[in-house]
Design an enzyme around this catalytic site. Structure first.
Site, PDB file in Angstrom:
ATOM      1  CB  CYS A 117       2.137   8.447  -2.454  1.00  0.00           C
ATOM      2  SG  CYS A 117       0.516   8.990  -3.063  1.00  0.00           S
ATOM      3  CD  GLU A 119      -3.879  12.119   1.599  1.00  0.00           C
ATOM      4  OE1 GLU A 119      -3.050  12.489   1.794  1.00  0.00           O
ATOM      5  OE2 GLU A 119      -4.638  11.483   0.443  1.00  0.00           O
ATOM      6  CB  CYS A 176      -5.529   7.801   1.375  1.00  0.00           C
ATOM      7  SG  CYS A 176      -4.176   7.931   1.948  1.00  0.00           S
ATOM      8  CG  HIS A 218      -2.932   5.008   6.805  1.00  0.00           C
ATOM      9  ND1 HIS A 218      -4.412   5.886   6.424  1.00  0.00           N
ATOM     10  CD2 HIS A 218      -2.265   4.589   6.065  1.00  0.00           C
ATOM     11  CE1 HIS A 218      -3.141   6.305   4.793  1.00  0.00           C
ATOM     12  NE2 HIS A 218      -2.030   5.177   5.458  1.00  0.00           N
ATOM     13  N   GLY A 220      -3.875   4.685   1.728  1.00  0.00           N
ATOM     14  CA  GLY A 220      -5.599   4.065   3.285  1.00  0.00           C
ATOM     15  C   GLY A 220      -5.956   3.514   3.037  1.00  0.00           C
TER      16      GLY A 220
HETATM   17  N1  LIG Z   1      -2.464   9.651  -1.037  1.00  0.00           N
HETATM   18  C1  LIG Z   1      -1.527   9.507  -0.097  1.00  0.00           C
HETATM   19  C2  LIG Z   1      -0.791   8.683   0.846  1.00  0.00           C
HETATM   20  C3  LIG Z   1       0.252  10.622   1.190  1.00  0.00           C
HETATM   21  C4  LIG Z   1       0.034  10.578   2.938  1.00  0.00           C
HETATM   22  C5  LIG Z   1       0.034  11.813   3.204  1.00  0.00           C
HETATM   23  N2  LIG Z   1      -0.860  12.530   3.103  1.00  0.00           N
HETATM   24  C6  LIG Z   1       0.724  11.610   4.523  1.00  0.00           C
HETATM   25  O1  LIG Z   1       1.257   9.923   4.686  1.00  0.00           O
HETATM   26  O2  LIG Z   1       0.981  12.234   5.025  1.00  0.00           O
HETATM   27  C7  LIG Z   1      -2.428   7.640  -0.947  1.00  0.00           C
HETATM   28  O3  LIG Z   1      -2.108   7.669  -1.836  1.00  0.00           O
HETATM   29  O4  LIG Z   1      -0.954   6.471  -0.108  1.00  0.00           O
END
Ligand SMILES: N[C@H](CCC[C@H](N)C(=O)O)C(=O)O
Length: 274
Positions: A75, A208, A217, A159, A220
């Site tokens: 994350c 997400e 994200c 992603h 992301g």
């Molecule tokens: N919000 C996060 C990523 C969470 C990822 C998660 N949702 C997954 O891969 O399951 C970020 O700032 O990188």
């Protein structure tokens, strides 16, 4: 018997998690707790739960659980917030902090500002996110009766980056879950819709995996910047503007590493019984 644990609510570009120092407050069932605490009305309300732990191979470790209780590999926004957490709480006095994650060790570079006396607090963090793993550059995918072209990029977590002419036309609550759970992604995926503003700046909205629509994200934003270069839409340094604010992403040509820079904010602290 209930055991009180201390928590800190923090956000990075509006991507908000509940942070617990698991070295002081070990959590037995983080998956369940993430679901309970993330609930907006009956919990604290957040995009998930982040545990800060010790590490044998780095200064600290991170575990991140989405709002649905699933554990993510990495994350970006939480890694910056952990930099602020450990420095502001004086768990370290280093401004170069290493963080063990499920997708390897990340290096955090902390920027601070002076407070009264000799005290300082972290305002911004740059994270060496390592090398992206690029999958299909232009994957044709159908969902909800529409056809999209997406770029598949892993930043430790998966992603799907989709460039569109006008991001205002995307019905993210409807299309997000269909793409997240598309049969092409048996482990589900995070989804980014991106509109190019110019060679150095894009507007991005994210769905997400495990948390749905979030304000931002970090991984992301990195995947978006990498996809922009691969698809020849942006340069090596990109400002990725999300609902919760911007992050600056630089994909270094010689090392192949992606560097993410942005703020980290403490919202409030509290105590809860679990
Ligand atoms: N919000 C996060 C990523 C969470 C990822 C998660 N949702 C997954 O891969 O399951 C970020 O700032 O990188």
């Amino acid at each position: 018997m209930t055991e009180p644990i201390r928590f800190t609510k923090m956000h990075g570009a509006g991507n908000d998690y509940i942070y617990v120092n698991a070295m002081a407050f070990p959590i037995r069932n983080p998956e369940k707790l993430a679901i309970r605490l993330s609930a907006p009305h009956t919990g604290i309300g957040s995009d998930g739960l982040v545990l800060i732990g010790s590490s044998k191979i780095a200064d600290f470790s991170m575990r991140i659980f989405n709002a649905d209780g699933s554990e993510a590999m990495m994350c970006g926004n939480a890694s910056r917030c952990i930099g602020k957490y450990v420095y502001d709480k004086r768990l370290t006095d280093k401004k170069n902090v290493t963080l063990e994650t499920r997708s390897g060790i990340k290096e955090l570079q902390l920027t601070t500002r002076k407070l009264s006396g000799s005290r300082e607090e972290v305002t911004e963090v740059t994270v060496d996110m390592g090398c992206p793993v690029v999958g299909e550059a232009a994957l044709e995918i159908e969902a909800g009766g529409y056809f999209y072209t997406g770029t598949v990029v892993s930043m430790g977590n998966p992603h799907l980056v989709i460039f569109v002419e006008d991001i205002a036309n995307i019905n993210l609550p409807a299309i997000g879950p269909l793409l997240e759970c598309h049969p092409l992604f048996p482990n589900r995926t995070n989804v980014e819709f991106v509109q190019i503003l110019n060679m150095d700046e894009v507007r991005m909205k994210v769905w997400e995996r495990g948390s749905g629509i979030t304000q931002a994200c970090g991984t992301g934003a990195c995947a978006t910047a990498v996809a922009g270069v691969i698809r020849r839409k942006t340069g090596r340094k990109t400002k990725v503007v999300m609902d919760g604010g911007p992050l600056t992403i630089r994909w270094d040509e010689s090392s192949g590493h992606v560097y993410m820079t942005g703020g980290a904010v403490k919202v409030f602290e509290g105590e809860l019984e679990i």
